[in-house]
Motif scaffolding. Structure first.
Motif, mmCIF file in Angstrom:
data_model
loop_
_atom_site.group_PDB
_atom_site.id
_atom_site.type_symbol
_atom_site.label_atom_id
_atom_site.label_comp_id
_atom_site.label_asym_id
_atom_site.label_seq_id
_atom_site.Cartn_x
_atom_site.Cartn_y
_atom_site.Cartn_z
ATOM 1 N N LEU A 1 18.777 -11.021 -1.657
ATOM 2 C CA LEU A 1 18.794 -9.585 -1.947
ATOM 3 C C LEU A 1 20.193 -9.123 -2.330
ATOM 4 C CD1 LEU A 1 16.441 -8.185 0.852
ATOM 5 C CD2 LEU A 1 15.952 -8.411 -1.580
ATOM 6 N N ALA A 2 21.219 -9.705 -1.706
ATOM 7 C CA ALA A 2 22.594 -9.338 -2.059
ATOM 8 C C ALA A 2 22.909 -9.741 -3.491
ATOM 9 C CB ALA A 2 23.569 -9.998 -1.086
ATOM 10 N N VAL A 3 22.429 -10.926 -3.893
ATOM 11 C CA VAL A 3 22.642 -11.373 -5.278
ATOM 12 C C VAL A 3 21.909 -10.456 -6.259
ATOM 13 C CG1 VAL A 3 22.174 -13.235 -6.919
ATOM 14 C CG2 VAL A 3 23.063 -13.770 -4.647
ATOM 15 N N LEU A 4 20.651 -10.133 -5.962
ATOM 16 C CA LEU A 4 19.881 -9.240 -6.827
ATOM 17 C C LEU A 4 20.543 -7.879 -6.954
ATOM 18 C CD1 LEU A 4 16.243 -9.992 -5.561
ATOM 19 C CD2 LEU A 4 17.326 -10.841 -7.649
ATOM 20 N N ARG A 5 21.022 -7.371 -5.828
ATOM 21 C CA ARG A 5 21.666 -6.051 -5.829
ATOM 22 C C ARG A 5 22.921 -6.066 -6.695
ATOM 23 N NH1 ARG A 5 21.137 -5.321 -0.805
ATOM 24 N NH2 ARG A 5 23.155 -6.134 -0.139
ATOM 25 N N SER A 6 23.704 -7.136 -6.613
ATOM 26 C CA SER A 6 24.926 -7.234 -7.419
ATOM 27 C C SER A 6 24.601 -7.308 -8.906
ATOM 28 C CB SER A 6 25.723 -8.469 -6.999
ATOM 29 O OG SER A 6 26.113 -8.392 -5.658
ATOM 30 N N GLU A 7 23.574 -8.094 -9.260
ATOM 31 C CA GLU A 7 23.214 -8.228 -10.675
ATOM 32 C C GLU A 7 22.657 -6.918 -11.230
ATOM 33 O OE1 GLU A 7 20.553 -11.507 -10.827
ATOM 34 O OE2 GLU A 7 22.114 -13.018 -10.462
ATOM 35 N N LEU A 8 21.868 -6.204 -10.433
ATOM 36 C CA LEU A 8 21.346 -4.918 -10.883
ATOM 37 C C LEU A 8 22.464 -3.894 -11.046
ATOM 38 C CD1 LEU A 8 18.080 -4.612 -8.752
ATOM 39 C CD2 LEU A 8 18.231 -4.790 -11.234
ATOM 40 N N TYR A 9 23.446 -3.969 -10.153
ATOM 41 C CA TYR A 9 24.569 -3.036 -10.264
ATOM 42 C C TYR A 9 25.335 -3.255 -11.570
ATOM 43 C CZ TYR A 9 29.098 -0.876 -9.480
ATOM 44 O OH TYR A 9 30.239 -0.132 -9.629
ATOM 45 N N LEU A 10 25.519 -4.524 -11.972
ATOM 46 C CA LEU A 10 26.227 -4.800 -13.219
ATOM 47 C C LEU A 10 25.457 -4.290 -14.428
ATOM 48 C CD1 LEU A 10 27.567 -8.402 -12.531
ATOM 49 C CD2 LEU A 10 28.826 -6.257 -12.464
ATOM 50 N N ASP A 11 24.124 -4.318 -14.343
ATOM 51 C CA ASP A 11 23.305 -3.836 -15.457
ATOM 52 C C ASP A 11 23.157 -2.319 -15.455
ATOM 53 O OD1 ASP A 11 22.805 -6.200 -16.738
ATOM 54 O OD2 ASP A 11 21.008 -6.656 -15.592
ATOM 55 N N PHE A 12 23.093 -1.723 -14.251
ATOM 56 C CA PHE A 12 22.817 -0.282 -14.132
ATOM 57 C C PHE A 12 23.803 0.325 -13.128
ATOM 58 C CE2 PHE A 12 18.813 -2.664 -14.633
ATOM 59 C CZ PHE A 12 18.424 -2.223 -15.888
ATOM 60 N N ARG A 13 24.978 0.663 -13.623
ATOM 61 C CA ARG A 13 26.013 1.175 -12.708
ATOM 62 C C ARG A 13 25.664 2.540 -12.133
ATOM 63 N NH1 ARG A 13 30.708 -1.782 -12.795
ATOM 64 N NH2 ARG A 13 30.817 -3.375 -14.417
ATOM 65 N N PHE A 14 24.780 3.276 -12.795
ATOM 66 C CA PHE A 14 24.374 4.583 -12.277
ATOM 67 C C PHE A 14 23.465 4.448 -11.059
ATOM 68 C CE2 PHE A 14 21.814 3.286 -15.931
ATOM 69 C CZ PHE A 14 20.552 3.242 -15.383
ATOM 70 N N LEU A 15 23.072 3.213 -10.703
ATOM 71 C CA LEU A 15 22.221 2.986 -9.533
ATOM 72 C C LEU A 15 23.021 2.565 -8.300
ATOM 73 C CD1 LEU A 15 19.163 1.048 -11.020
ATOM 74 C CD2 LEU A 15 19.117 3.295 -9.954
ATOM 75 N N ASP A 16 24.347 2.689 -8.336
ATOM 76 C CA ASP A 16 25.161 2.153 -7.243
ATOM 77 C C ASP A 16 24.776 2.737 -5.887
ATOM 78 O OD1 ASP A 16 26.043 4.640 -7.970
ATOM 79 O OD2 ASP A 16 28.167 4.220 -7.678
ATOM 80 N N GLN A 17 24.627 4.052 -5.818
ATOM 81 C CA GLN A 17 24.297 4.685 -4.542
ATOM 82 C C GLN A 17 22.866 4.357 -4.116
ATOM 83 O OE1 GLN A 17 24.793 8.945 -4.513
ATOM 84 N NE2 GLN A 17 25.419 8.950 -2.371
ATOM 85 N N ALA A 18 21.934 4.323 -5.066
ATOM 86 C CA ALA A 18 20.541 4.038 -4.737
ATOM 87 C C ALA A 18 20.371 2.606 -4.232
ATOM 88 C CB ALA A 18 19.664 4.266 -5.965
ATOM 89 N N LEU A 19 21.099 1.664 -4.840
ATOM 90 C CA LEU A 19 20.970 0.263 -4.434
ATOM 91 C C LEU A 19 21.482 0.016 -3.022
ATOM 92 C CD1 LEU A 19 22.036 -1.453 -7.779
ATOM 93 C CD2 LEU A 19 19.776 -1.545 -6.727
#
Length: 475
Positions: free
Chosen positions: A33-51
């Motif tokens: 989950l930590a890896v997925l969260r990091s990869e999603l953050y790189l793709d969608f920086r506007f999701l930082d707080q939601a992630l």
């Protein structure tokens, strides 16, 4: 934020005692989950707080992923299997669960059918994800999905959960089941279930927290639309629609109530003991009589303005008036004598219907006709109501309610009474509403009652796709 390295399932782990297989799976699930969260953050920086808003926790009872808005539950064995076999699907699943919280689907079911509501929420989220166009979460867009999205967005509507639910009501049970299988993703078993016994009450603080996250996302999407991607329009519109505060019309009218005495027996202040004691001692002389008046909080004076310009949907106006009529004729909403002005206006005041009794209200609705069709200018209606106040036609005006689509010229100055602009449906413009006015998006479920009717084209599409799958399997 540097991306995490892929998870090494063979890495040794030092512990004071031997680690069980279940503990190892739970620990590796957290790493995944930590890896997925990091990869999603790189793709969608506007999701930082939601992630970062959901705390991961292992739970063997759920599907691959489930959430209650506070915790992200995962089934370790299923999570690890999917990470090995299809990490792209897993990343998309994580995003799907996050978007349910951002759009606050968990707390908006109300009196809707729970099964169809969950399907509608999945359709709304998948439509947003499919519209993002990022390779890291891309999946083939089936014919069924494409036709469903086209049906939902006809006329420029946003494919949010509420419109999707109303659309699902018009489908046959077979189509509904096919759509449920097509759009199924995460486990919804932890969502609040209104009306179910022993269910914890929804946390208002949790909803406000996600609403705050959604508003921040909306701001960042507006400021960094290039980073979000050219195809992120679906997401921006969905977040904007979710951030609008939707209200019940009945509940909103209570803001304009006044407290006043009216002739009515008040059993709450009547002591039956003294009454019966007096009758038993003195024959027919009670010691205390029932109170013949009581304090009631109801609507007494209000101005209701209907925008009848060419840009306003006549069907929505009639639905709004029908619901208003149903509410006004209920005695618990208004005093026996009222002072209600129902005003029709476009770029000028067309008609003013004065209603003082229930009989007048019934007569008006039986013979009501829309008048107008020109441009939209809100100022003449405000000037007219202000003049009524100056002429003492209103003694204690509680407020002016303006039902409109928002596409018009607003007054520059605040009037001496409360004002609310009421919007209904998906197509309206509330960007220029002045700060001194209330901006209310009414819950469309109150005003629309869709007729259940099948959609043969979509049913045929599902059948056609099933035949195609059968041919592929046979070959």
């Amino acid at each position: 934020m540097a991306p995490k390295a892929p998870v090494d399932f063979n890495a040794p782990f030092q512990s004071a005692r031997p680690e069980t297989h279940e503990e190892w799976q739970a620990r590796m699930g957290l790493e995944v989950l930590a890896v997925l969260r990091s990869e999603l953050y790189l793709d969608f920086r506007f999701l930082d707080q939601a992630l970062g808003a959901l705390t991961p926790a292992a739970d063997e009872r759920c599907g691959v992923m489930a959430t209650d808005g506070r915790t992200l539950y995962y089934q370790p064995s299923a999570l690890l299997r999917l990470y090995r076999e299809n990490p792209k699907y897993l990343k998309r699943l994580y995003l799907h669960t996050i978007f349910h919280c951002v759009f606050r689907h968990l707390w908006l079911q109300g009196s809707r059918d729970p099964v169809l509501w969950h399907v509608a929420c999945d359709i709304a989220v998948e439509n947003v994800i499919d519209g993002l166009g990022r390779k890291s979460i891309l999946r083939p867009l089936t014919y069924v999905r494409r036709r469903a999205y086209e049906a939902l967005t006809q006329g420029g509507h946003v494919a949010a959960a509420a419109p999707a639910y109303r659309w699902l009501l018009t489908q046959t049970p077979g189509v509904q089941k096919q759509l449920a299988r097509e759009f199924y993703a995460d486990d919804h078993r932890l969502w609040p279930r209104p009306g179910k016994p022993n269910q914890p009450a929804p946390s208002p603080q949790l909803q406000k927290s996600w609403q705050k996250i959604g508003r921040r996302m909306e701001t960042e999407l507006q400021l960094n639309d290039k980073e979000a991607g050219a195809s992120a329009g679906n997401l921006a519109e969905a977040v904007k629609a979710a951030n609008r505060s939707r209200s019940s019309y009945r509940d909103f009218l209570r803001r304009f109530c006044v407290l006043r005495e009216e002739p009515h027996l008040d059993p709450d202040t009547f002591d039956l003991n003294f009454y019966t004691y007096g009758l038993s001692v003195y024959g027919n002389m009670p010691l205390i009589e029932p109170v013949e008046t009581r304090e009631s909080k109801k609507i007494e004076e209000i101005a209701l303005v209907i925008d009848t310009s060419y840009s306003t949907s006549g069907a929505l106006v009639r639905s709004f008036l029908s619901e208003t009529y149903a509410l006004l004729k209920q005695r618990e909403s208004f005093f026996r004598r009222m002072n209600l002005h129902i005003i029709q206006a476009d770029n000028k005041v067309q008609q003013d219907h004065l209603v003082t009794t229930e009989e007048e209200l019934i007569h008006l609705m039986d013979h009501f006709e829309l008048a107008g069709g020109g441009g939209t200018d809100f100022r003449p209606a405000f000037a007219y109501v202000t003049r009524l106040c100056e002429e003492k036609k209103f003694q204690n005006l509680r407020g002016l309610l303006y039902f409109t689509d928002g596409m018009g010229t607003y007054p520059a100055r605040r009037p001496p009474y409360e004002t609310a602009f009421l919007f209904l449906g998906d197509k309206f413009d509330d960007a220029n509403v002045p700060p001194w006015a209330m901006k209310v998006v009414l819950d469309e479920e109150e005003f629309t009652r869709p007729a259940a009717a099948p959609a043969p084209d979509l049913a045929a599409a599902l059948e056609e796709e099933q035949d195609l799958y059968r041919d592929l399997n046979n070959s």
